[in-house]
Design a protein around this motif. Structure first.
Motif, PDB file in Angstrom:
ATOM      1  N   THR A  29    -100.717  -2.201 -46.810  1.00 40.79           N
ATOM      2  CA  THR A  29     -99.118  -2.001 -46.436  1.00 40.79           C
ATOM      3  C   THR A  29     -98.966  -3.590 -45.742  1.00 40.79           C
ATOM      4  OG1 THR A  29     -99.788   0.111 -45.719  1.00 40.79           O
ATOM      5  CG2 THR A  29     -98.092  -1.002 -44.677  1.00 40.79           C
ATOM      6  N   LEU A  30     -99.922  -4.167 -45.118  1.00 38.69           N
ATOM      7  CA  LEU A  30     -99.602  -5.544 -44.573  1.00 38.69           C
ATOM      8  C   LEU A  30     -99.234  -6.642 -45.686  1.00 38.69           C
ATOM      9  CD1 LEU A  30    -102.550  -6.203 -42.105  1.00 38.69           C
ATOM     10  CD2 LEU A  30    -100.106  -5.908 -41.561  1.00 38.69           C
ATOM     11  N   VAL A  31    -100.043  -6.268 -46.842  1.00 40.25           N
ATOM     12  CA  VAL A  31     -99.516  -7.442 -48.088  1.00 40.25           C
ATOM     13  C   VAL A  31     -98.107  -6.652 -48.707  1.00 40.25           C
ATOM     14  CG1 VAL A  31    -100.024  -7.967 -50.390  1.00 40.25           C
ATOM     15  CG2 VAL A  31    -101.799  -7.918 -48.630  1.00 40.25           C
ATOM     16  N   LYS A  32     -97.706  -5.657 -48.604  1.00 41.57           N
ATOM     17  CA  LYS A  32     -96.458  -5.194 -49.355  1.00 41.57           C
ATOM     18  C   LYS A  32     -95.540  -5.619 -48.273  1.00 41.57           C
ATOM     19  CE  LYS A  32     -95.361  -0.861 -48.440  1.00 41.57           C
ATOM     20  NZ  LYS A  32     -95.215   0.658 -48.510  1.00 41.57           N
ATOM     21  N   ASP A  33     -95.463  -5.630 -46.893  1.00 41.84           N
ATOM     22  CA  ASP A  33     -94.343  -6.135 -46.139  1.00 41.84           C
ATOM     23  C   ASP A  33     -94.286  -7.444 -45.945  1.00 41.84           C
ATOM     24  OD1 ASP A  33     -94.271  -3.228 -45.510  1.00 41.84           O
ATOM     25  OD2 ASP A  33     -95.149  -3.388 -43.598  1.00 41.84           O
ATOM     26  N   GLU A  34     -95.184  -8.255 -46.307  1.00 44.54           N
ATOM     27  CA  GLU A  34     -95.235  -9.672 -46.200  1.00 44.54           C
ATOM     28  C   GLU A  34     -94.874 -10.522 -47.642  1.00 44.54           C
ATOM     29  OE1 GLU A  34     -94.908 -13.323 -44.835  1.00 44.54           O
ATOM     30  OE2 GLU A  34     -95.337 -11.406 -43.437  1.00 44.54           O
ATOM     31  N   LEU A  35     -95.550  -9.864 -48.817  1.00 40.75           N
ATOM     32  CA  LEU A  35     -95.263 -10.721 -50.003  1.00 40.75           C
ATOM     33  C   LEU A  35     -93.827 -10.396 -50.569  1.00 40.75           C
ATOM     34  CD1 LEU A  35     -97.905 -11.355 -52.704  1.00 40.75           C
ATOM     35  CD2 LEU A  35     -95.629 -10.532 -53.411  1.00 40.75           C
ATOM     36  N   SER A  36     -92.937 -11.478 -50.904  1.00 41.64           N
ATOM     37  CA  SER A  36     -91.691 -11.371 -51.235  1.00 41.64           C
ATOM     38  C   SER A  36     -91.471 -11.523 -52.524  1.00 41.64           C
ATOM     39  CB  SER A  36     -90.841 -12.202 -50.328  1.00 41.64           C
ATOM     40  OG  SER A  36     -89.536 -12.240 -50.984  1.00 41.64           O
ATOM     41  N   GLY A  37     -91.041 -10.639 -53.483  1.00 42.03           N
ATOM     42  CA  GLY A  37     -90.686 -11.232 -54.885  1.00 42.03           C
ATOM     43  C   GLY A  37     -89.467 -12.431 -55.030  1.00 42.03           C
ATOM     44  N   SER A  38     -88.758 -11.949 -53.916  1.00 42.87           N
ATOM     45  CA  SER A  38     -87.416 -12.980 -53.964  1.00 42.87           C
ATOM     46  C   SER A  38     -87.976 -14.514 -53.508  1.00 42.87           C
ATOM     47  CB  SER A  38     -86.417 -12.724 -52.949  1.00 42.87           C
ATOM     48  OG  SER A  38     -85.509 -13.625 -52.503  1.00 42.87           O
ATOM     49  N   THR A  39     -88.811 -14.509 -52.599  1.00 40.14           N
ATOM     50  CA  THR A  39     -89.442 -15.749 -52.310  1.00 40.14           C
ATOM     51  C   THR A  39     -90.029 -16.553 -53.361  1.00 40.14           C
ATOM     52  OG1 THR A  39     -89.715 -15.244 -49.776  1.00 40.14           O
ATOM     53  CG2 THR A  39     -90.828 -17.284 -50.556  1.00 40.14           C
ATOM     54  N   ALA A  40     -91.035 -15.514 -54.079  1.00 44.12           N
ATOM     55  CA  ALA A  40     -92.039 -16.156 -55.150  1.00 44.12           C
ATOM     56  C   ALA A  40     -90.924 -16.546 -56.364  1.00 44.12           C
ATOM     57  CB  ALA A  40     -92.620 -14.882 -55.815  1.00 44.12           C
ATOM     58  N   LYS A  41     -89.820 -15.623 -56.551  1.00 45.11           N
ATOM     59  CA  LYS A  41     -89.018 -16.193 -57.852  1.00 45.11           C
ATOM     60  C   LYS A  41     -88.163 -17.601 -57.313  1.00 45.11           C
ATOM     61  CE  LYS A  41     -85.206 -15.042 -60.886  1.00 45.11           C
ATOM     62  NZ  LYS A  41     -84.336 -13.634 -61.218  1.00 45.11           N
ATOM     63  N   SER A  42     -88.065 -17.896 -56.042  1.00 45.55           N
ATOM     64  CA  SER A  42     -87.486 -19.097 -55.520  1.00 45.55           C
ATOM     65  C   SER A  42     -88.447 -20.206 -55.854  1.00 45.55           C
ATOM     66  CB  SER A  42     -87.232 -19.131 -54.197  1.00 45.55           C
ATOM     67  OG  SER A  42     -88.160 -19.175 -53.358  1.00 45.55           O
ATOM     68  N   VAL A  84     -86.871 -13.822 -65.378  1.00 44.72           N
ATOM     69  CA  VAL A  84     -87.936 -13.660 -64.508  1.00 44.72           C
ATOM     70  C   VAL A  84     -87.757 -12.587 -63.430  1.00 44.72           C
ATOM     71  CG1 VAL A  84     -89.408 -14.571 -62.672  1.00 44.72           C
ATOM     72  CG2 VAL A  84     -88.779 -16.102 -64.465  1.00 44.72           C
ATOM     73  N   SER A  85     -88.416 -11.788 -63.198  1.00 48.63           N
ATOM     74  CA  SER A  85     -88.120 -10.576 -62.353  1.00 48.63           C
ATOM     75  C   SER A  85     -88.836 -10.419 -61.216  1.00 48.63           C
ATOM     76  CB  SER A  85     -88.614  -9.146 -62.936  1.00 48.63           C
ATOM     77  OG  SER A  85     -88.668  -7.935 -62.263  1.00 48.63           O
ATOM     78  N   GLU A  86     -88.027 -10.392 -60.214  1.00 43.29           N
ATOM     79  CA  GLU A  86     -88.657 -10.258 -58.825  1.00 43.29           C
ATOM     80  C   GLU A  86     -89.601  -9.158 -58.602  1.00 43.29           C
ATOM     81  OE1 GLU A  86     -85.669 -10.303 -55.557  1.00 43.29           O
ATOM     82  OE2 GLU A  86     -84.655 -12.160 -56.344  1.00 43.29           O
ATOM     83  N   GLU A  87     -89.237  -7.959 -59.325  1.00 38.05           N
ATOM     84  CA  GLU A  87     -90.090  -6.790 -59.301  1.00 38.05           C
ATOM     85  C   GLU A  87     -91.361  -7.039 -59.667  1.00 38.05           C
ATOM     86  OE1 GLU A  87     -91.748  -2.889 -60.110  1.00 38.05           O
ATOM     87  OE2 GLU A  87     -91.218  -4.245 -61.589  1.00 38.05           O
TER      88      GLU A  87
END
Length: 677
Positions: free
Chosen positions: A5-18, A433-436
């Motif tokens: 859950t911690l990882v799910k809440d912190e890791l961002s697909g949007s930030t990764a795509k940036s 590229v997909s954020e998901e």
């Protein structure tokens, strides 16, 4: 709160795509000045997000140096390039500024005034026969072959002024064909060495539509003249490897790692800005969770690598055995961001080869299966997920292959989306590229790596049970496949061939069941790298014995099937099926490898030449899996196993294997003094 859950809440697909978007803005060719700029960008971003232990390792790229069998490229810098059509009409065809991928990598510059030359169509352009009756000296050739081979034939051997190609590499029916992307420019490179660098000129990758236009003019008897200006140069350069670490607490000397290749032409968004950008987001996520106090520092060190693909990794491994001997296991992120519907991709989890059985594949698959529960919405009729993924056997072609080589032996699983409609083309852009995809692969990678980084005896006990359970399932599937194929053969074989064909197929499946049993037993034993003690040893041995019993049951099922079939057909099978000359010879041949690391990607082609490679093209037509089999032929060599054993192992891992193909490859390696027999 639990780790998932911690990882799910912190890791961002949007930030990764940036992060992906920023990396894709660099033209990242190995050993180039532009790659160095991208590496510096990664370092700056890592430091900005709070990662402290960051450095760039450098290795020579002078066109002479060899890292094991891999030959280093040269350094390269390009500032501009333009290709114009002058006759039969004048227009601009392409510029480097608009489409960086259009310039063949490692092209040399032209004189300041440029080069104006006539165009000649040479067909494939990779064989001597393609040039029969054609004068190409000081002319530009148009070819469908790969750029490196065309340059060698047309420019280095025959003095052509330059090369144009318009080929889409790796076509797949109904997924990725020229008709789907007629305006795409393919990634093509010259890859010169110090020996031929002075003879290298320029090259451009045209779209198929542009190539057909030029061929149309030539077919109508019109003269085609082109003008080219290229500002580029070759020089002794360096490979840059960015590495960073999150230090472990109690077992810091042991490391688990994540790796992504940073290289490829601009934009190269999915290949492999997606892996590189996601790796940055993973580093940010772990740093943020630790610095905020939400998560304890892991026991083992977590290591990150951003590398020039393959050669950079081999340079690292060959120069720093002290580094890879600390590695426990790793994950390779290569093409992980695809929008699956747009790119027509499926995420593949490519497990370790049968030459290196490991718990790692089952660990990662189990985390991937849990990703649906964490990341997908629940409906009244169950989880709603449209994300595609699958388990695949080992396949080379990315950096994980360097770690699982039998002279390194570090388990590494690769995440790769495949196929990809826009692979290695100018259309591999950030909008695909997909954020998901990034978020899901990132979540699976982080949860898996943390499991490894904190693994202890308790974890090893858990994993041994997991591997035994899944291994038993794979054994049952292998037994089921054997029965299915034998009954199908019974219904389709000609009566006069039935005895021999059924005996041959039964032998194949008998060998396969024994191979799978041993593979799964070794995979269970591999958990001992994560823990120790009598309790673990006893538990692992119990799982191994359970798999041995499952293997015996599978073999008994096979014999029962054969008994039913032979009785029904009133057949008496030969004691052993007839053997080919190659099969008989392979029993007397014991190969021993004389080199470390994987086989350099140009070593075989440079030794045999294009004419000599024709035999391998025919082999691959008959056996599409022969490329990964070549890696495994090398991996299975230990100076004790016969070529017959190796061929049987390949048949079990990938499917029926012609012993003659195996012997051909071994004899060629022997001629190259890479193998002794």
């Amino acid at each position: 709160m639990d780790i998932e859950t911690l990882v799910k809440d912190e890791l961002s697909g949007s930030t990764a795509k940036s992060f992906v978007s920023l990396v894709s803005g660099y033209h990242r060719i190995q050993a180039s000045a532009m790659f160095h700029e991208a590496a510096l960008h990664v370092v700056d971003e890592l430091r900005r997000i709070g990662v402290r232990d960051v450095e760039i390792l450098q290795f020579p790229a002078d066109g002479r140096k060899r890292f094991w069998t891999h030959e280093a490229t040269l350094g390269w810098r390009v500032k501009s390039a333009e290709l114009r059509l002058m006759e039969p009409k004048e227009k601009q065809l392409v510029t480097f500024a608009d489409t960086p991928m259009s310039l063949h990598t490692f092209s040399q510059g032209t004189p300041k005034g440029g080069v104006t030359a006539e165009l000649v169509d040479v067909g494939a352009g990779i064989f001597a026969k393609d040039y029969k009756g054609k004068r190409v000296k000081d002319k530009v050739v148009l070819a469908t072959g790969n750029a490196r081979s065309v340059h060698a034939e047309a420019v280095v051997k025959r003095g052509a002024a330059g090369v144009l190609t318009d080929t889409l590499t790796h076509e797949f029916p109904r997924v990725r064909e020229t008709i789907d992307v007629p305006d795409a420019h393919s990634y093509q490179g010259i890859w010169p060495t110090s020996k031929n660098a002075k003879k290298i000129r320029f090259g451009f990758s045209l779209s198929k539509r542009q190539g057909q236009e030029l061929r149309g003019y030539l077919a109508r008897g019109k003269k085609v003249r082109l003008k080219t200006r290229v500002d580029a140069r070759l020089f002794p350069g360096r490979y840059d490897i960015v590495t960073a670490a999150i230090k472990g607490s109690s077992k810091a000397e042991e490391e688990v790692f994540l790796i992504a290749h940073l290289c490829h032409p601009k934009p190269g968004a999915n290949d492999n800005s997606s892996g590189s950008g996601l790796l940055m987001e993973i580093a940010r996520t772990l740093t943020a969770l630790i610095s905020s106090g939400k998560m304890k520092r892991p026991a083992r060190t977590i290591r990150f690598f951003w590398v020039p693909e393959t050669t950079g990794t081999v340079a690292l491994l060959s120069n720093h055995p002290d580094r890879w001997r600390r590695l426990v296991a790793g994950l390779n992120l290569d093409m992980v961001g695809e929008d699956q519907e747009t790119c027509k991709s499926t995420l593949g989890i490519y497990v370790t080869p049968d030459s290196l059985p490991s718990y790692l594949g089952d660990l990662v698959l189990s985390v991937m299966e849990r990703s649906s529960k964490e990341l997908d919405p629940m409906t009244k009729i169950g989880l709603a997920s449209t994300f595609r993924y699958a388990r695949f056997p080992f396949s080379p072609g990315s950096d994980h292959a360097e770690f699982v080589d039998s002279t390194v032996r570090v388990p590494c699983v690769s995440f790769t989306q495949w196929p990809d409609k826009f692979y290695h083309t100018s259309m591999d852009t950030i909008d695909r590229v997909s954020e998901e995809s990034l978020r899901r692969v990132g979540w699976v990678a982080v949860v898996s790596v943390l499991k490894l980084a904190n693994a202890n005896t308790s974890t090893a006990l858990e994993l041994s049970a997991l591997v035994c359970s899944r291994g038993s399932t794979r054994l049952a599937e292998a037994a089921g496949k054997a029965s299915e194929e034998l009954y199908r053969k019974k219904d389709t074989v000609k009566p006069q061939d039935a005895a021999q064909e059924l005996a041959k197929l039964a032998l194949h499946h008998r060998n396969r069941l024994m191979h799978v049993t041993e593979r799964e037993k070794e995979a269970v034993r591999s958990v001992m790298a994560l823990g120790g003690g009598e309790e673990l040893e006893g538990y692992v041995q119990a799982q191994v014995e359970a798999l041995a019993d499952a293997g015996k049951s599978a073999l008994a099922r096979l014999e029962e099937t054969m008994a039913v079939i032979t009785k029904d057909m009133r057949l008496e099978l030969p004691r052993a099926p007839r053997q080919t000359k190659a099969e008989k010879e392979s029993k007397r041949v014991v190969p021993r490898r004389r080199f470390k690391g994987t086989l350099g990607w140009t070593v075989l082609s440079d030794f045999l030449g294009e004419e000599g490679l024709k035999a391998y093209k025919k082999i691959e037509e008959a056996d599409p899996d022969f490329t990964p089999k070549m890696y495994e032929i090398i991996n299975f060599m230990d100076g004790k196993r016969t070529a017959h054993y190796i061929a049987a192992a390949l048949s079990a891992e990938y499917g029926p294997t012609d012993h003659g193909h195996v012997m051909k490859f071994l004899r060629d390696l022997e001629q190259m003094k890479l193998v002794s027999i």
